[in-house]
Design a protein around this motif. Sequence first.
Motif, PDB file in Angstrom:
ATOM      1  N   THR A 270      -5.926  -3.172  -5.443  1.00  0.00           N
ATOM      2  CA  THR A 270      -6.250  -1.948  -6.192  1.00  0.00           C
ATOM      3  C   THR A 270      -7.543  -1.300  -5.704  1.00  0.00           C
ATOM      4  O   THR A 270      -8.578  -1.329  -6.371  1.00  0.00           O
ATOM      5  CB  THR A 270      -6.338  -2.234  -7.708  1.00  0.00           C
ATOM      6  OG1 THR A 270      -5.220  -3.025  -8.093  1.00  0.00           O
ATOM      7  CG2 THR A 270      -6.330  -0.926  -8.485  1.00  0.00           C
TER       8      THR A 270
ATOM      9  N   ASN B  23      -2.490   6.502  -7.198  1.00  0.00           N
ATOM     10  CA  ASN B  23      -2.265   5.716  -8.410  1.00  0.00           C
ATOM     11  C   ASN B  23      -1.366   4.532  -8.099  1.00  0.00           C
ATOM     12  O   ASN B  23      -0.722   4.463  -7.038  1.00  0.00           O
ATOM     13  CB  ASN B  23      -1.627   6.587  -9.505  1.00  0.00           C
ATOM     14  CG  ASN B  23      -2.598   7.619 -10.039  1.00  0.00           C
ATOM     15  OD1 ASN B  23      -3.494   7.317 -10.806  1.00  0.00           O
ATOM     16  ND2 ASN B  23      -2.417   8.871  -9.592  1.00  0.00           N
ATOM     17  N   SER B  24      -1.277   3.613  -9.063  1.00  0.00           N
ATOM     18  CA  SER B  24      -0.537   2.374  -8.853  1.00  0.00           C
ATOM     19  C   SER B  24       0.967   2.594  -8.761  1.00  0.00           C
ATOM     20  O   SER B  24       1.692   1.697  -8.317  1.00  0.00           O
ATOM     21  CB  SER B  24      -0.840   1.388  -9.983  1.00  0.00           C
ATOM     22  OG  SER B  24      -0.498   1.956 -11.240  1.00  0.00           O
ATOM     23  N   ASP B  25       1.460   3.769  -9.170  1.00  0.00           N
ATOM     24  CA  ASP B  25       2.882   4.075  -8.992  1.00  0.00           C
ATOM     25  C   ASP B  25       3.124   4.800  -7.673  1.00  0.00           C
ATOM     26  O   ASP B  25       4.184   5.386  -7.449  1.00  0.00           O
ATOM     27  CB  ASP B  25       3.417   4.900 -10.167  1.00  0.00           C
ATOM     28  CG  ASP B  25       2.685   6.232 -10.335  1.00  0.00           C
ATOM     29  OD1 ASP B  25       1.698   6.473  -9.609  1.00  0.00           O
ATOM     30  OD2 ASP B  25       3.087   7.035 -11.222  1.00  0.00           O
ATOM     31  N   CYS B  26       2.143   4.757  -6.800  1.00  0.00           N
ATOM     32  CA  CYS B  26       2.175   5.395  -5.477  1.00  0.00           C
ATOM     33  C   CYS B  26       2.216   6.919  -5.547  1.00  0.00           C
ATOM     34  O   CYS B  26       2.551   7.584  -4.560  1.00  0.00           O
ATOM     35  CB  CYS B  26       3.350   4.881  -4.640  1.00  0.00           C
ATOM     36  SG  CYS B  26       3.004   3.288  -3.860  1.00  0.00           S
TER      37      CYS B  26
ATOM     38  N   SER C 269       0.835  -1.208   0.000  1.00  0.00           N
ATOM     39  CA  SER C 269       0.000   0.000   0.000  1.00  0.00           C
ATOM     40  C   SER C 269       0.868   1.255   0.000  1.00  0.00           C
ATOM     41  O   SER C 269       2.050   1.222   0.350  1.00  0.00           O
ATOM     42  CB  SER C 269      -0.927   0.012   1.222  1.00  0.00           C
ATOM     43  OG  SER C 269      -0.159   0.106   2.418  1.00  0.00           O
ATOM     44  N   CYS C 270       0.230   2.370  -0.398  1.00  0.00           N
ATOM     45  CA  CYS C 270       0.860   3.698  -0.387  1.00  0.00           C
ATOM     46  C   CYS C 270      -0.022   4.586   0.487  1.00  0.00           C
ATOM     47  O   CYS C 270      -1.203   4.781   0.194  1.00  0.00           O
ATOM     48  CB  CYS C 270       0.944   4.281  -1.791  1.00  0.00           C
ATOM     49  SG  CYS C 270       1.571   3.127  -3.030  1.00  0.00           S
TER      50      CYS C 270
ATOM     51  N   GLN D 181      -8.880   2.125  -2.802  1.00  0.00           N
ATOM     52  CA  GLN D 181      -8.421   3.313  -2.085  1.00  0.00           C
ATOM     53  C   GLN D 181      -9.361   3.635  -0.951  1.00  0.00           C
ATOM     54  O   GLN D 181     -10.587   3.559  -1.097  1.00  0.00           O
ATOM     55  CB  GLN D 181      -8.341   4.499  -3.069  1.00  0.00           C
ATOM     56  CG  GLN D 181      -8.011   5.838  -2.447  1.00  0.00           C
ATOM     57  CD  GLN D 181      -7.916   6.948  -3.497  1.00  0.00           C
ATOM     58  OE1 GLN D 181      -7.093   6.891  -4.399  1.00  0.00           O
ATOM     59  NE2 GLN D 181      -8.773   7.953  -3.369  1.00  0.00           N
TER      60      GLN D 181
ATOM     61  N   TYR E 281      -3.689   3.988  -0.749  1.00  0.00           N
ATOM     62  CA  TYR E 281      -3.936   3.322  -2.031  1.00  0.00           C
ATOM     63  C   TYR E 281      -3.332   1.918  -1.954  1.00  0.00           C
ATOM     64  O   TYR E 281      -2.126   1.762  -1.725  1.00  0.00           O
ATOM     65  CB  TYR E 281      -3.317   4.118  -3.184  1.00  0.00           C
ATOM     66  CG  TYR E 281      -3.697   3.612  -4.550  1.00  0.00           C
ATOM     67  CD1 TYR E 281      -4.829   4.096  -5.189  1.00  0.00           C
ATOM     68  CD2 TYR E 281      -2.941   2.630  -5.193  1.00  0.00           C
ATOM     69  CE1 TYR E 281      -5.202   3.626  -6.435  1.00  0.00           C
ATOM     70  CE2 TYR E 281      -3.309   2.152  -6.447  1.00  0.00           C
ATOM     71  CZ  TYR E 281      -4.440   2.660  -7.060  1.00  0.00           C
ATOM     72  OH  TYR E 281      -4.806   2.178  -8.295  1.00  0.00           O
ATOM     73  N   TYR E 282      -4.178   0.912  -2.133  1.00  0.00           N
ATOM     74  CA  TYR E 282      -3.726  -0.477  -2.076  1.00  0.00           C
ATOM     75  C   TYR E 282      -3.351  -0.931  -3.481  1.00  0.00           C
ATOM     76  O   TYR E 282      -4.131  -0.760  -4.435  1.00  0.00           O
ATOM     77  CB  TYR E 282      -4.819  -1.361  -1.481  1.00  0.00           C
ATOM     78  CG  TYR E 282      -5.088  -1.043  -0.030  1.00  0.00           C
ATOM     79  CD1 TYR E 282      -4.334  -1.636   0.976  1.00  0.00           C
ATOM     80  CD2 TYR E 282      -6.075  -0.126   0.338  1.00  0.00           C
ATOM     81  CE1 TYR E 282      -4.561  -1.333   2.316  1.00  0.00           C
ATOM     82  CE2 TYR E 282      -6.303   0.187   1.663  1.00  0.00           C
ATOM     83  CZ  TYR E 282      -5.544  -0.414   2.651  1.00  0.00           C
ATOM     84  OH  TYR E 282      -5.765  -0.105   3.974  1.00  0.00           O
ATOM     85  N   LEU E 283      -2.160  -1.497  -3.586  1.00  0.00           N
ATOM     86  CA  LEU E 283      -1.610  -1.873  -4.883  1.00  0.00           C
ATOM     87  C   LEU E 283      -2.147  -3.222  -5.352  1.00  0.00           C
ATOM     88  O   LEU E 283      -2.679  -4.009  -4.547  1.00  0.00           O
ATOM     89  CB  LEU E 283      -0.088  -1.898  -4.796  1.00  0.00           C
ATOM     90  CG  LEU E 283       0.558  -0.555  -4.415  1.00  0.00           C
ATOM     91  CD1 LEU E 283       2.061  -0.725  -4.223  1.00  0.00           C
ATOM     92  CD2 LEU E 283       0.263   0.516  -5.464  1.00  0.00           C
ATOM     93  N   PRO E 284      -2.026  -3.488  -6.668  1.00  0.00           N
ATOM     94  CA  PRO E 284      -2.506  -4.778  -7.203  1.00  0.00           C
ATOM     95  C   PRO E 284      -1.925  -5.942  -6.408  1.00  0.00           C
ATOM     96  O   PRO E 284      -0.784  -5.856  -5.932  1.00  0.00           O
ATOM     97  CB  PRO E 284      -2.004  -4.758  -8.649  1.00  0.00           C
ATOM     98  CG  PRO E 284      -1.892  -3.300  -8.970  1.00  0.00           C
ATOM     99  CD  PRO E 284      -1.452  -2.642  -7.698  1.00  0.00           C
TER     100      PRO E 284
END
Length: 297
Positions: free
Chosen positions: A67, A82-85, A44-45, A69, A61-64
């Motif tokens: 995915t 976003n997925s790039d944090c 996560s970010c 928020q 933001y939770y990553l794949p």
Amino acid sequence: MLSFCFLLAGAQSGTTNIMADPQEPIEGENVTLTPATVPANSISCRWYQGTDPGKNLILIYYLPPLTWQTTGPGFTGRETGNSDCSLRITDLKTSDSGVYTLEMERPGALEMGTADIVVSEVVSKPTLSISSNPFPREHKDSLQLTCNTRATRANVIWLLNGKPVGSSSRIQFSNHNRTLAIQQVLRRDDGNYQCQVFNKMSDGLYVPVIYGPDPPAIVPSKNAYYEHSDIKLFCVADAFPGVRYTWFFNGKSCGSGAELALRDVSRAQSGNYTCQAINLLSRNTASAALEILVACE
């Protein structure tokens, strides 16, 4: 403006550099804060404003493969993860200025970084106004100018004839430099005034300083002539605006204008010649005298 600082949160923590695009954001625009790298296996970010993780959480933001928020009390509806944090903030306000902290969590470790952004105000062209006599008199009147701008954090710079105006015992700034006050103006205060707010410059406002006349000079200063000579005397005095000259012979008016012409003079024209200069606006006067002797040939 953008500055970076990095935080270390224990032996299993790391740091990352965060970049802002653009680096000098302006209100109404958007900014994206992006970490230089996202560690592998990150879960996560977590973004929050300030440096205290317990306050002002914006979002997580939770990553794949998850995915999704979640948002916190610092979320305004203008932030997106976003997925790039990265964190994107739209429709910036000056109140968005400050430190933003990112925590990227992965199993057994946490990587952190901060970015400090300053959102600049949109500044329109300032205007100048004068609240004192627009034609100040030297040594008598004061001058007060105001730089009118809606910028709340304005850095106002004053210029006179294109050069910065500095403070002194006579020259004072107030109201966050928006007001310029000059006590007992001097002729060197005459000129074109402007104020600059950030990169916006006002139109010029010309302020004429009324001065003089200074003590006039009569030229030539020769004071001995022969009968039947022609004599031309000139009177010169520094003043603004222009002056009117009056000539007197032994106390009686004998001419006007800067030049006095005496033709084919006689001994009877020996005596005191006085030039009086009067400022047409202030009505101040100054005089000079020349004693002339006319002798026989």
